[in-house]
Design an enzyme around this catalytic site. Structure first.
Site, PDB file in Angstrom:
ATOM      1  N   ARG A  21      42.111   1.360 -88.740  1.00 46.51           N
ATOM      2  CA  ARG A  21      41.557   0.628 -89.776  1.00 46.51           C
ATOM      3  C   ARG A  21      39.966   0.671 -90.200  1.00 46.51           C
ATOM      4  O   ARG A  21      39.371  -0.014 -89.370  1.00 46.51           O
ATOM      5  CB  ARG A  21      41.535  -0.773 -88.146  1.00 46.51           C
ATOM      6  CG  ARG A  21      41.952  -1.667 -89.415  1.00 46.51           C
ATOM      7  CD  ARG A  21      41.911  -2.996 -88.867  1.00 46.51           C
ATOM      8  NE  ARG A  21      42.208  -4.559 -90.074  1.00 46.51           N
ATOM      9  CZ  ARG A  21      41.097  -4.965 -90.316  1.00 46.51           C
ATOM     10  NH1 ARG A  21      39.880  -4.245 -89.417  1.00 46.51           N
ATOM     11  NH2 ARG A  21      40.655  -5.646 -90.715  1.00 46.51           N
ATOM     12  N   LYS A  51      31.666  -2.828 -86.019  1.00 44.64           N
ATOM     13  CA  LYS A  51      31.574  -4.194 -85.543  1.00 44.64           C
ATOM     14  C   LYS A  51      30.597  -3.883 -84.510  1.00 44.64           C
ATOM     15  O   LYS A  51      29.481  -3.139 -84.465  1.00 44.64           O
ATOM     16  CB  LYS A  51      32.733  -3.854 -84.134  1.00 44.64           C
ATOM     17  CG  LYS A  51      34.298  -3.615 -84.660  1.00 44.64           C
ATOM     18  CD  LYS A  51      34.800  -5.185 -84.250  1.00 44.64           C
ATOM     19  CE  LYS A  51      36.166  -4.893 -85.851  1.00 44.64           C
ATOM     20  NZ  LYS A  51      37.506  -5.040 -85.277  1.00 44.64           N
TER      21      LYS A  51
HETATM   22  N1  PMM Z   1      39.563  -6.021 -86.565  1.00 39.78           N
HETATM   23  C1  PMM Z   1      39.486  -7.231 -87.746  1.00 39.78           C
HETATM   24  C2  PMM Z   1      40.228  -7.470 -88.616  1.00 39.78           C
HETATM   25  N2  PMM Z   1      42.174  -7.391 -88.250  1.00 39.78           N
HETATM   26  N3  PMM Z   1      43.476  -6.158 -87.120  1.00 39.78           N
HETATM   27  C3  PMM Z   1      43.489  -5.242 -85.933  1.00 39.78           C
HETATM   28  N4  PMM Z   1      44.609  -4.450 -85.645  1.00 39.78           N
HETATM   29  N5  PMM Z   1      42.257  -4.650 -85.016  1.00 39.78           N
HETATM   30  C4  PMM Z   1      40.722  -5.243 -85.650  1.00 39.78           C
HETATM   31  O1  PMM Z   1      40.600  -4.640 -84.916  1.00 39.78           O
HETATM   32  C5  PMM Z   1      40.910  -5.627 -87.169  1.00 39.78           C
HETATM   33  C6  PMM Z   1      42.231  -6.434 -87.026  1.00 39.78           C
HETATM   34  C7  PMM Z   1      38.275  -7.685 -87.384  1.00 39.78           C
HETATM   35  O2  PMM Z   1      37.608  -7.190 -88.753  1.00 39.78           O
HETATM   36  P1  PMM Z   1      37.425  -7.412 -90.020  1.00 39.78           P
HETATM   37  O3  PMM Z   1      36.674  -8.385 -90.465  1.00 39.78           O
HETATM   38  O4  PMM Z   1      35.590  -5.862 -90.531  1.00 39.78           O
HETATM   39  O5  PMM Z   1      38.374  -6.991 -91.008  1.00 39.78           O
END
Ligand code: PMM
Length: 283
Positions: free
Chosen positions: A259, A220
């Site tokens: 995650r 992030k």
């Molecule tokens: N962040 C992203 C997408 N899905 N789901 C959860 N539960 N928590 C998060 O912080 C989260 C998510 C965005 O990140 P990405 O684009 O790398 O998937």
């Protein structure tokens, strides 16, 4: 119809490692790398081999400002990948749409990860109740096009805590027992860098709510900016060391899961956290 299964568990009492499989052309973190189903499948297979406990498959980029794909497009992206990966290991579907969640559950997913915590689609919570699957309830204040204007808090941790607790009450009242819920503070969602650091610093206050907490700091923006001058930020693919530090820290705070994009680094970070927290000295 899906089988009712419980929450995934981590190895040997460690946090669950959720490996990210973004089937999107435009995610901030790995945009386009796994957009073709065969690439996404190979990537997911690799993450499982590296130690991921569950794969999180998503077809909508939620980076600030992103436009939403149509439902048909999201289904087209996600379904073949969910179906193929569910034959190899546990799969969660990262979606705000109940129709996509339903189709993914039919295709073998066993967990729904809704970054809107059931707020974007009123049919999501009833679906999860009916299918008896676990739900990740993330803190959310609006879609990506508008969320950064909603990053206004009195006390970000107290406000996120209260808003998540309100979601839990509403979701429970709609028929999903709290034993099936995972909370997520939503790093980067309607939050400034300062908000993200404050939430991370005080993660224990969210863990104290008594429900499993998932931490999604991976790659992030606030990890790109820390310690760097404006214009010299780490690019998303250069944030895995910083992410590993937050992974070890999250484990120390009692997080249920992380995650992450880089599962190898997460496994190393959890080895370190494990050694630090173990009783007595180790070799
Ligand atoms: N962040 C992203 C997408 N899905 N789901 C959860 N539960 N928590 C998060 O912080 C989260 C998510 C965005 O990140 P990405 O684009 O790398 O998937």
């Amino acid at each position: 119809m899906t089988r009712a299964v419980g929450l995934p568990t981590g190895r040997a009492g460690r946090p669950v490692v959720m490996g990210v499989v973004n089937v999107t052309p435009d995610s901030f973190s790995d945009g386009g790398a796994w957009f073709h189903p065969s690439d996404a499948l190979e990537h997911g297979r690799a993450l499982l081999a590296q130690g991921a406990d569950v794969l999180d498959v998503g077809g909508e980029s939620t980076r600030p400002g992103a436009e939403r794909p149509s439902e048909a497009e999201e289904l087209r992206r996600v379904l073949p990948v969910v179906e193929a990966l569910a034959a190899l290991g546990p799969v969660s579907v990262d979606t705000m749409r109940s129709a996509v969640a339903a189709a993914a559950l039919d295709a073998g997913a066993t967990l729904v990860n809704d970054v809107s915590g059931g707020l974007a689609d009123p049919e999501m919570v009833p679906l999860v109740a009916e299918r008896e699957v676990p739900l990740v309830v993330m803190h959310w204040r609006g879609h990506s096009t508008s969320m950064q204007s909603r990053a206004v808090y009195d006390d970000v941790v107290a406000d996120v805590r209260r808003e998540l607790a309100e979601r839990v009450e509403a979701i429970e009242a709609a028929g999903v027992p709290r034993s099936r819920l995972v909370l997520d503070p939503g790093f980067g969602f309607a939050k400034t860098a300062a908000h993200n650091w404050e939430v991370l610093r005080r993660l224990g206050e969210l863990v104290d709510l008594g429900l499993p907490v998932l931490v999604g700091t991976s790659r992030k923006g606030f990890l790109g900016r820390v310690g760097r001058a404006a214009g010299a930020e780490r690019a998303p693919l250069e944030r895995d060391v910083a992410t590993a530090v937050t992974t070890a820290y999250a484990a120390g705070c009692g997080a249920w899961g992380v995650r992450v994009h880089d599962v190898v680094a997460a496994m190393d970070a959890l080895d370190v956290a494990d050694a630090l927290m173990a009783d007595g000295a180790r070799e």
